[in-house]
Design a protein around this motif. Structure first.
Motif, mmCIF file in Angstrom:
data_model
loop_
_atom_site.group_PDB
_atom_site.id
_atom_site.type_symbol
_atom_site.label_atom_id
_atom_site.label_comp_id
_atom_site.label_asym_id
_atom_site.label_seq_id
_atom_site.Cartn_x
_atom_site.Cartn_y
_atom_site.Cartn_z
ATOM 1 N N HIS A 73 49.114 65.637 53.333
ATOM 2 C CA HIS A 73 50.300 65.830 52.487
ATOM 3 C C HIS A 73 51.269 66.843 53.099
ATOM 4 O O HIS A 73 52.483 66.742 52.892
ATOM 5 C CB HIS A 73 49.882 66.182 51.052
ATOM 6 C CG HIS A 73 49.332 64.975 50.347
ATOM 7 N ND1 HIS A 73 50.121 64.037 49.729
ATOM 8 C CD2 HIS A 73 48.054 64.507 50.267
ATOM 9 C CE1 HIS A 73 49.362 63.054 49.264
ATOM 10 N NE2 HIS A 73 48.092 63.316 49.582
ATOM 11 N N ALA A 74 50.734 67.784 53.883
ATOM 12 C CA ALA A 74 51.621 68.724 54.590
ATOM 13 C C ALA A 74 52.465 67.961 55.609
ATOM 14 O O ALA A 74 53.667 68.203 55.742
ATOM 15 C CB ALA A 74 50.798 69.811 55.274
ATOM 16 N N VAL A 75 51.844 67.026 56.316
ATOM 17 C CA VAL A 75 52.592 66.200 57.281
ATOM 18 C C VAL A 75 53.625 65.353 56.544
ATOM 19 O O VAL A 75 54.793 65.275 56.942
ATOM 20 C CB VAL A 75 51.622 65.311 58.111
ATOM 21 C CG1 VAL A 75 52.367 64.219 58.861
ATOM 22 C CG2 VAL A 75 50.819 66.179 59.077
ATOM 23 N N MET A 76 53.195 64.739 55.442
ATOM 24 C CA MET A 76 54.125 63.889 54.677
ATOM 25 C C MET A 76 55.347 64.689 54.223
ATOM 26 O O MET A 76 56.485 64.256 54.370
ATOM 27 C CB MET A 76 53.412 63.333 53.441
ATOM 28 C CG MET A 76 52.366 62.278 53.749
ATOM 29 S SD MET A 76 51.321 62.027 52.287
ATOM 30 C CE MET A 76 50.614 60.424 52.649
ATOM 31 N N ARG A 77 55.106 65.880 53.676
ATOM 32 C CA ARG A 77 56.202 66.679 53.117
ATOM 33 C C ARG A 77 57.150 67.214 54.174
ATOM 34 O O ARG A 77 58.293 67.549 53.876
ATOM 35 C CB ARG A 77 55.632 67.867 52.345
ATOM 36 C CG ARG A 77 54.956 67.467 51.076
ATOM 37 C CD ARG A 77 54.251 68.649 50.474
ATOM 38 N NE ARG A 77 53.579 68.232 49.261
ATOM 39 C CZ ARG A 77 53.362 69.045 48.239
ATOM 40 N NH1 ARG A 77 53.730 70.298 48.287
ATOM 41 N NH2 ARG A 77 52.749 68.599 47.168
ATOM 42 N N THR A 78 56.649 67.354 55.411
ATOM 43 C CA THR A 78 57.485 67.921 56.473
ATOM 44 C C THR A 78 58.001 66.841 57.419
ATOM 45 O O THR A 78 58.490 67.147 58.495
ATOM 46 C CB THR A 78 56.680 68.987 57.258
ATOM 47 O OG1 THR A 78 55.420 68.413 57.649
ATOM 48 C CG2 THR A 78 56.431 70.225 56.413
ATOM 49 N N SER A 79 57.872 65.574 57.012
ATOM 50 C CA SER A 79 58.439 64.483 57.809
ATOM 51 C C SER A 79 59.934 64.366 57.517
ATOM 52 O O SER A 79 60.424 64.897 56.527
ATOM 53 C CB SER A 79 57.776 63.154 57.418
ATOM 54 O OG SER A 79 56.416 63.174 57.760
ATOM 55 N N SER A 80 60.667 63.661 58.369
ATOM 56 C CA SER A 80 62.066 63.369 58.060
ATOM 57 C C SER A 80 62.279 61.858 58.012
ATOM 58 O O SER A 80 62.082 61.229 59.024
ATOM 59 C CB SER A 80 63.064 63.880 59.050
ATOM 60 O OG SER A 80 62.751 64.694 59.905
ATOM 61 N N PRO A 81 62.686 61.352 56.830
ATOM 62 C CA PRO A 81 62.842 62.089 55.578
ATOM 63 C C PRO A 81 61.476 62.487 55.019
ATOM 64 O O PRO A 81 60.477 61.850 55.341
ATOM 65 C CB PRO A 81 63.513 61.052 54.650
ATOM 66 C CG PRO A 81 63.074 59.726 55.187
ATOM 67 C CD PRO A 81 62.949 59.901 56.677
ATOM 68 N N PRO A 82 61.443 63.532 54.188
ATOM 69 C CA PRO A 82 60.150 63.981 53.650
ATOM 70 C C PRO A 82 59.558 62.998 52.640
ATOM 71 O O PRO A 82 60.301 62.310 51.941
ATOM 72 C CB PRO A 82 60.500 65.306 52.959
ATOM 73 C CG PRO A 82 61.968 65.307 52.770
ATOM 74 C CD PRO A 82 62.571 64.359 53.754
ATOM 75 N N LEU A 83 58.250 62.936 52.599
ATOM 76 C CA LEU A 83 57.560 62.080 51.623
ATOM 77 C C LEU A 83 56.836 62.983 50.649
ATOM 78 O O LEU A 83 56.025 63.812 51.054
ATOM 79 C CB LEU A 83 56.534 61.194 52.330
ATOM 80 C CG LEU A 83 57.087 60.116 53.239
ATOM 81 C CD1 LEU A 83 55.948 59.379 53.925
ATOM 82 C CD2 LEU A 83 57.920 59.133 52.424
ATOM 83 N N PHE A 84 57.154 62.806 49.399
ATOM 84 C CA PHE A 84 56.598 63.682 48.368
ATOM 85 C C PHE A 84 55.975 62.803 47.294
ATOM 86 O O PHE A 84 56.676 62.189 46.514
ATOM 87 C CB PHE A 84 57.735 64.534 47.798
ATOM 88 C CG PHE A 84 57.271 65.860 47.309
ATOM 89 C CD1 PHE A 84 57.281 66.960 48.156
ATOM 90 C CD2 PHE A 84 56.804 65.999 46.006
ATOM 91 C CE1 PHE A 84 56.835 68.192 47.700
ATOM 92 C CE2 PHE A 84 56.357 67.225 45.559
ATOM 93 C CZ PHE A 84 56.373 68.332 46.400
ATOM 94 N N TYR A 85 54.655 62.697 47.296
ATOM 95 C CA TYR A 85 53.987 61.759 46.391
ATOM 96 C C TYR A 85 53.475 62.396 45.106
ATOM 97 O O TYR A 85 53.154 61.704 44.169
ATOM 98 C CB TYR A 85 52.806 61.097 47.112
ATOM 99 C CG TYR A 85 53.216 60.098 48.173
ATOM 100 C CD1 TYR A 85 53.770 58.869 47.815
ATOM 101 C CD2 TYR A 85 53.041 60.369 49.524
ATOM 102 C CE1 TYR A 85 54.137 57.940 48.785
ATOM 103 C CE2 TYR A 85 53.400 59.441 50.496
ATOM 104 C CZ TYR A 85 53.943 58.230 50.114
ATOM 105 O OH TYR A 85 54.299 57.311 51.064
ATOM 106 N N TRP A 86 53.343 63.719 45.089
ATOM 107 C CA TRP A 86 52.735 64.361 43.921
ATOM 108 C C TRP A 86 53.748 64.531 42.798
ATOM 109 O O TRP A 86 54.944 64.682 43.034
ATOM 110 C CB TRP A 86 52.199 65.751 44.260
ATOM 111 C CG TRP A 86 51.141 65.785 45.318
ATOM 112 C CD1 TRP A 86 50.689 64.726 46.056
ATOM 113 C CD2 TRP A 86 50.418 66.930 45.760
ATOM 114 N NE1 TRP A 86 49.719 65.162 46.932
ATOM 115 C CE2 TRP A 86 49.528 66.494 46.769
ATOM 116 C CE3 TRP A 86 50.428 68.277 45.410
ATOM 117 C CZ2 TRP A 86 48.666 67.371 47.425
ATOM 118 C CZ3 TRP A 86 49.570 69.147 46.055
ATOM 119 C CH2 TRP A 86 48.701 68.690 47.049
ATOM 120 N N THR A 87 53.234 64.556 41.570
ATOM 121 C CA THR A 87 54.051 64.944 40.417
ATOM 122 C C THR A 87 53.482 66.284 39.925
ATOM 123 O O THR A 87 52.404 66.703 40.364
ATOM 124 C CB THR A 87 53.937 63.900 39.282
ATOM 125 O OG1 THR A 87 52.590 63.908 38.806
ATOM 126 C CG2 THR A 87 54.311 62.504 39.756
#
Ligand code: PMV
Length: 323
Positions: free
Chosen positions: A240-254
């Protein structure tokens, strides 16, 4: 030329995120999972000389566009292996919500690989079937052997497949799938994998994966819950750290995802055998033992935003069924 197969989804303890070769779905790292009994995809494939095109129905609904194209592309691979050119009718159904972090693509392509290859008259070894399933969805290769499975990343199409590390009955673990949202995810994993390389953290995640895989395998084989819990959570956070710091970022959590994770960590600190992992969606997979299941399920159901809690024990591999 008809066959029906069932396969179960799996939950990754060590995640697959990012490809070395996107077309062949050759992963950046190995991964490790538990197959989930009770949840299943059932798929019937019929090849027939009278069919003018491929058709695909999912949960009773006729599919078009990308969904049909993905199945049809997969059937092309089966036709190529079998040396046939017939079109097929595919009917598939899941007994669990599609597309919300319960990895329906894994059971879908494991069942499709087995049903389509059998209907086409192919007799495949388990590694070859696992490699075929991988071409549909990477994580599907881990649903072929069943039990606790490790995907060996390999170096080519033929040697990138999953093997069983321990059978389902090896350890009485339970996955409590905390459903916070049951719709389709915004960005599917196929697009997500392509973004992994844009994160500056990706190289670090990849470098640490072999060590986490060894740790996970040893924790499992030693039935050491505390050791398993630490590496499962660490690996999920890395992804999830990789996902959130990708461009564009991926943010799956609520915010509800965060609340569940916080409680699981707190309960473990209080001595409970629980840990949590999250895939490409908001739902949380809480891994626990048979002994703790009832206690944990009752507490999870009382948390905000929890729509349902599905229970899955370790399950078997993909298999052919007679209707
Ligand atoms: O098989 P795919 O392309 O749907 O990728 C699965 C990715 C994760 O579920 C997030 C992790 C995993 O290893 O299952």
């Amino acid at each position: 030329m008809i066959a029906t197969a069932i396969a179960h989804p799996n939950i990754a303890f060590i995640k697959y995120w990012g490809n070395r070769d996107a077309r062949l779905r050759l992963p950046l790292t190995g991964s490790f999972s538990m197959t989930l009994a009770g949840l299943e995809t059932r798929t019937r494939v019929q090849f027939d000389a009278d069919f003018p095109v491929d058709r695909f129905a999912l949960n009773g609904e006729e599919q078009q566009n990308e969904s049909l194209a993905r199945v049809s592309g997969f059937l092309d691979r089966v036709r190529e292996l079998a040396g046939i050119s017939l079109f097929a009718r595919v009917e598939s159904g899941n007994n669990f919500p599609t597309g919300a972090g319960v990895a329906s693509s894994a059971s879908a392509f494991a069942a499709l690989a087995l049903a389509a290859s059998s209907a086409a008259g192919l007799e495949m070894t388990e590694p070859a079937l696992s490699a075929l399933a991988r071409r549909g969805s990477g994580s599907a290769c881990r649903s072929v052997p069943g039990g606790f499975a490790e995907w060996l990343p390999g170096s080519s199409d033929a040697d990138s497949y999953a093997v069983q590390v321990a059978p389902p009955e090896y350890w009485d673990l339970v996955d409590l799938i905390v459903i916070l949202h049951s719709g389709h995810k915004a960005i599917g994993s196929t697009e997500g994998h392509a973004l992994a390389g844009t994160s500056p953290l990706n190289a670090l995640r990849v470098a640490g994966a072999p060590e986490r895989l060894i740790e996970c395998r040893q924790a499992l084989l030693g039935r050491d819950f505390e050791r398993l819990a630490r590496v499962v959570e660490a690996d999920s956070h890395w992804m999830h750290a990789v996902m959130r710091t990708s461009s564009p970022p991926l943010f799956y959590w609520t915010p509800d995802t965060e609340t569940v994770l916080w409680h699981v960590l707190t309960w473990r600190k209080q001595g409970r055998a629980l840990c949590a992992t999250v895939d490409a969606g908001p739902n949380v997979h809480v891994i626990t033992t048979g002994a703790e299941k009832d206690w944990a399920e009752a507490r999870l159901r009382a948390l905000p935003g929890v729509l349902d809690v599905l229970t899955a024990k370790p399950g078997g591999g993909a298999k052919i069924v007679r209707i």
